[in-house]
Scaffold this active site. Structure first.
Site, PDB file in Angstrom:
ATOM      1  N   HIS A   1      -7.753  -4.631  -7.944  1.00  0.00           N
ATOM      2  CA  HIS A   1      -7.558  -3.879  -6.696  1.00  0.00           C
ATOM      3  C   HIS A   1      -8.840  -3.900  -5.872  1.00  0.00           C
ATOM      4  O   HIS A   1      -9.720  -3.059  -6.062  1.00  0.00           O
ATOM      5  CB  HIS A   1      -7.168  -2.439  -7.055  1.00  0.00           C
ATOM      6  CG  HIS A   1      -6.530  -1.671  -5.940  1.00  0.00           C
ATOM      7  ND1 HIS A   1      -5.309  -1.998  -5.402  1.00  0.00           N
ATOM      8  CD2 HIS A   1      -6.954  -0.564  -5.245  1.00  0.00           C
ATOM      9  CE1 HIS A   1      -4.996  -1.129  -4.446  1.00  0.00           C
ATOM     10  NE2 HIS A   1      -5.980  -0.262  -4.337  1.00  0.00           N
TER      11      HIS A   1
ATOM     12  N   TYR B   1     -18.068  11.746 -15.152  1.00  0.00           N
ATOM     13  CA  TYR B   1     -17.944  12.884 -16.073  1.00  0.00           C
ATOM     14  C   TYR B   1     -16.584  12.962 -16.750  1.00  0.00           C
ATOM     15  O   TYR B   1     -16.447  13.582 -17.794  1.00  0.00           O
ATOM     16  CB  TYR B   1     -18.173  14.211 -15.329  1.00  0.00           C
ATOM     17  CG  TYR B   1     -19.520  14.330 -14.673  1.00  0.00           C
ATOM     18  CD1 TYR B   1     -20.694  14.294 -15.431  1.00  0.00           C
ATOM     19  CD2 TYR B   1     -19.625  14.478 -13.297  1.00  0.00           C
ATOM     20  CE1 TYR B   1     -21.930  14.400 -14.821  1.00  0.00           C
ATOM     21  CE2 TYR B   1     -20.866  14.591 -12.682  1.00  0.00           C
ATOM     22  CZ  TYR B   1     -22.016  14.539 -13.450  1.00  0.00           C
ATOM     23  OH  TYR B   1     -23.236  14.651 -12.850  1.00  0.00           O
TER      24      TYR B   1
ATOM     25  N   ARG C   1       0.794  -1.221   0.000  1.00  0.00           N
ATOM     26  CA  ARG C   1       0.000   0.000   0.000  1.00  0.00           C
ATOM     27  C   ARG C   1       0.829   1.274   0.000  1.00  0.00           C
ATOM     28  O   ARG C   1       0.686   2.112  -0.880  1.00  0.00           O
ATOM     29  CB  ARG C   1      -0.944   0.009   1.206  1.00  0.00           C
ATOM     30  CG  ARG C   1      -1.963   1.137   1.121  1.00  0.00           C
ATOM     31  CD  ARG C   1      -2.814   1.251   2.361  1.00  0.00           C
ATOM     32  NE  ARG C   1      -3.510   0.026   2.675  1.00  0.00           N
ATOM     33  CZ  ARG C   1      -4.251  -0.151   3.772  1.00  0.00           C
ATOM     34  NH1 ARG C   1      -4.350   0.850   4.636  1.00  0.00           N
ATOM     35  NH2 ARG C   1      -4.853  -1.275   4.023  1.00  0.00           N
TER      36      ARG C   1
END
Length: 749
Positions: free
Chosen positions: A84, A128, A38
């Protein structure tokens, strides 16, 4: 109901576990997962798993630098579903950052739509926005389909993902990285690719190159937001040598002339990772709190570029002084830390030096080159085998056609007739009829020769370490050309400068609004500062049983010196003193005064003045006022006194002689030169007494004569020739005071 329903032997598979060991085991597993998967980047491709998975997913989707943009929601969905297993927002945030040209030096994602801005506004929702790879991502992936790196199963074992990317781009240093794991963190600022490539090429040519030589080529970070690094060269060297350090970065500013002597300051670049809107808010807050007396106004006139306008209070304000005060109080100067804590070879977290990081990247590039070469070699061998079969078929075309037409098992017959391999026979059987034209044989021979030459070249490359490094140098050279300093993306944005040597006292004063105040200290040690310069101190009110000790006029920019009977001096800022309402505050709250000691006197600091300090028993010396400054609560011991003796007098030095009067009304005049100048000590004897101690001291110019005032306000003067009987050497007993000397034993009535 009170009976336990569990079987006595714990037959429900319940096993007692020691809480300490259970927690240790689970927390260690969590810590390792955070460190490995991570928070820390891999030194080879400079990526954390989430970034690697985003790039790999885009590659799998075919979203290349020259292809059409694809919706971010689709990319995030693919990353989350296949590689993931974490939140979509976390993945989208990582994707957004990879595209922000103010957050990342060489963007890896090319975004279309609102991807946030330097003011800290968020990107539009992923439904968007659209994205595709940049050239940097393509370089990181170069050769991924050619067995350049290992793959491992994904979290659900339905797919495979790369353990590390081939990394033809030096991403770790170029784009930097930051992350907080468990018990460790990393912070690597971005650098200039042209410079990194130069340093890598030097290491290939000269593996034993020193950090000094590498820092000649990589002088420091290169931030996407520009700015100026003002860190000392030795400190930068040390940071790159140890892998830990930091860089002070300042905003870039220029003075804009407004005509008629007026000007304004325009900030065009701000330090890395500073939010512009928050920076301007902070300056405005300081302005309202009157912490920036030299600044009149701040305006944000930014459009695509940054333009912060700072308006000075007046045209006489020194621009450098104004900026220095802003650098001290705001994020116009910030410190970017360096902590090169990375996963070495993808496994071991450790802090690495600049040389170590470059060496591991080069070592990885060599592994990739060797693996790609072997993969290509295997492909060539397979193709050469097929081409060999084709050539045999062309030489015996009629017989091949007959076998295929007439035999029940043509493959087996072909293999036995022409001693072909299984692959060759299969390739001949899969051949199209159109490939039987006359030209084809010529083309096959040509391809065979070309592949044979390429094979020989690859074999030579694999056999020679020198050739491998030459190839890697060429590859690095190509990256350097693509991101050269001559290009728009490659030019160095952050420059270097020495921190201007400005007077720190002047800067501190520039941060305080200058206003007149009257400082009042009571006998019991209470202090306050009233606004304005009071003309009459007799109107001052005190607590019952308390009276005025000393009062004087000052400015808020002055330093107030407090001297105690214990020979200690404390320094307070006049702007920090309690206001004039009430009786102020006890000095003992503000400084560490000892209980048995009292305030002797207080005055405003004057760096150019010298003083005589004396104890009650008549020991003293000359001290420069600059030696009295003490910046801590503890203060500074100046005159060493032991009870029952204590500090008694502090007198400014003027002239060339000292007149001293004891409580026994004996006066002595001696040359000032006989007093030593010290920073601390007991001092020397000024006047000898059988009993009692000192009453008063005055310094004067002998040619002008000695003056004093009596209690009635009359002025007396004794010229040089009238002082003969009192003139002597330091430490003498002196003679009885002249006629007309005040009964108080003081030179001023």
């Amino acid at each position: 109901m009170g009976q336990s329903t569990l079987p006595p032997d714990g037959g429900d598979n319940i096993q007692p576990v020691d809480l300490k060991s259970a927690l240790e085991e689970r927390y260690l597993a969590y810590a390792l997962s955070t460190i490995m998967h991570r928070a820390l980047p891999d030194v080879r491709d400079g990526l954390k798993p989430v970034h690697r998975r985003i790039i790999h997913a885009m590659s799998e989707m075919g979203v290349r630098p020259n292809s059409a943009y694809k919706k971010c929601a689709r990319i995030v969905g693919d990353v989350m579903g296949k590689f993931h297993p974490h939140g979509d927002q976390a993945i989208y945030d990582a994707l957004v950052r990879l595209s922000q040209d103010f957050a990342i030096r060489y963007p890896i994602v090319d975004g279309q739509g609102n991807f946030g801005n330097i003011d800290g506004d968020n990107a539009a929702a992923m439904r968007y926005t659209e994205a595709r790879m940049t050239e940097v991502a393509a370089l990181l992936l170069e050769g991924i389909g050619e067995d350049a790196v290992d793959f491992r199963p994904t979290y659900n074992e339905e797919d495979e993902e790369p353990v590390v990317l081939p990394g033809a781009f030096p991403n770790l240093l170029a784009n930097g990285s930051s992350g907080i794991a468990v018990g460790m963190a990393t912070n690597i600022p971005p650098h200039n690719v042209h410079e990194i490539c130069d340093a890598a090429l030097l290491l290939i040519r000269k593996p034993e190159a020193s950090i000094e030589e590498l820092v000649e080529l990589v002088p420091g970070p290169d931030f996407p937001t520009g700015g100026t690094i003002i860190e000392a060269r030795s400190s930068i060297l040390d940071a790159y040598r140890t892998g830990r350090g930091g860089f002070r970065v300042r905003a870039k500013w220029e003075q804009e002339d407004l005509g008629r002597g007026g000007y304004q300051i325009v900030v065009t670049e701000i330090p890395y990772q500073v939010q512009k809107s928050r920076l301007i808010e902070k300056i405005a807050e300081l302005l309202i709190a009157r912490k920036l007396p030299l600044l009149e106004d701040v305006r944000d006139e930014s459009a695509e570029d940054i333009r912060i306008v700072l308006v000075p209070k007046s045209r006489t304000v020194d621009a450098k002084l104004l900026m220095e005060s802003l650098f001290r109080l705001t994020e116009l100067e910030s410190r970017v830390s360096l902590n090169m804590n990375v996963l070495s070879m993808g496994k071991v977290p450790k802090v690495m030096s600049l040389k170590d990081v470059l060496s591991e990247w080069l070592s990885h590039r060599r592994d990739v080159l060797v693996r790609r070469s072997r993969h290509r070699l295997a492909e060539i061998d397979r193709r050469l085998e097929i081409l060999g079969g084709y050539l045999i078929a062309y030489l015996n075309l009629d017989e091949v056609i007959r076998i295929i037409r007439e035999e029940d098992e043509p493959k087996a017959v072909l293999i036995s007739t022409f001693t072909l391999t299984d692959l060759q026979a299969e390739s001949i059987l899969n051949m199209r009829l159109r490939n039987l034209r006359k030209l084809e044989e010529f083309e096959i021979r040509k391809e065979f020769d070309e592949l044979s030459t390429e094979k020989a070249g690859i074999e030579a490359l694999l056999a020679s370490e020198e050739k491998q490094w030459a190839t890697i140098s060429w590859e690095i050279g190509e990256v350097k050309k693509k991101f050269a300093k001559a290009t728009a993306i490659g030019r160095r944005r952050t420059d270097f400068a020495d921190a201007p040597s400005t007077d720190s006292a002047a800067i501190e004063q520039a941060m305080i609004e200058k206003e007149p105040v009257t400082v009042v200290v009571s006998e019991k040690g209470w202090i306050r500062a009233l606004k304005g310069h009071l003309a009459d101190f007799s109107t001052l009110q005190f607590k019952e049983g308390d009276n005025l000790k000393v009062a004087f006029h000052a400015q808020t920019t002055d330093k107030v010196m407090i001297v105690t009977t214990g020979g200690k001096v404390f320094t307070l800022g006049a702007d920090k003193l309690p206001g004039g309402r009430g009786h102020g505050e006890p000095l003992r709250i503000m400084v560490d005064m000892e209980t048995e000691q009292d305030v002797l006197t207080a005055f405003t600091y004057d760096a150019n003045r010298k003083l005589i300090i004396s104890s009650h028993l008549g020991y003293g010396f000359v001290v420069a006022e600059s030696e009295l400054l003490a910046n801590t609560r503890k203060g500074k011991q100046i005159l060493n006194v032991a009870m029952p003796d204590e500090a008694k007098l502090l007198v400014p030095v003027q002239g060339d002689h000292v007149a001293i009067v004891g409580e026994n009304r004996k006066m002595l005049v001696f040359p000032l030169a006989q007093l030593p100048e010290m920073a601390r000590g007991k001092g020397v004897r000024l006047q000898r007494y059988k009993d009692g101690g000192i009453s008063d001291i005055k310094t004067f110019a002998i040619d002008d004569g000695l003056t004093w005032d009596d209690s009635a306000g009359r002025n007396f003067i004794r010229k040089k020739d009238e002082l003969t009987e009192w003139l002597g050497d330091r430490a003498a007993a002196g003679r009885t005071v002249p006629k007309g000397f005040p009964r108080s034993g003081k030179f001023s009535g």
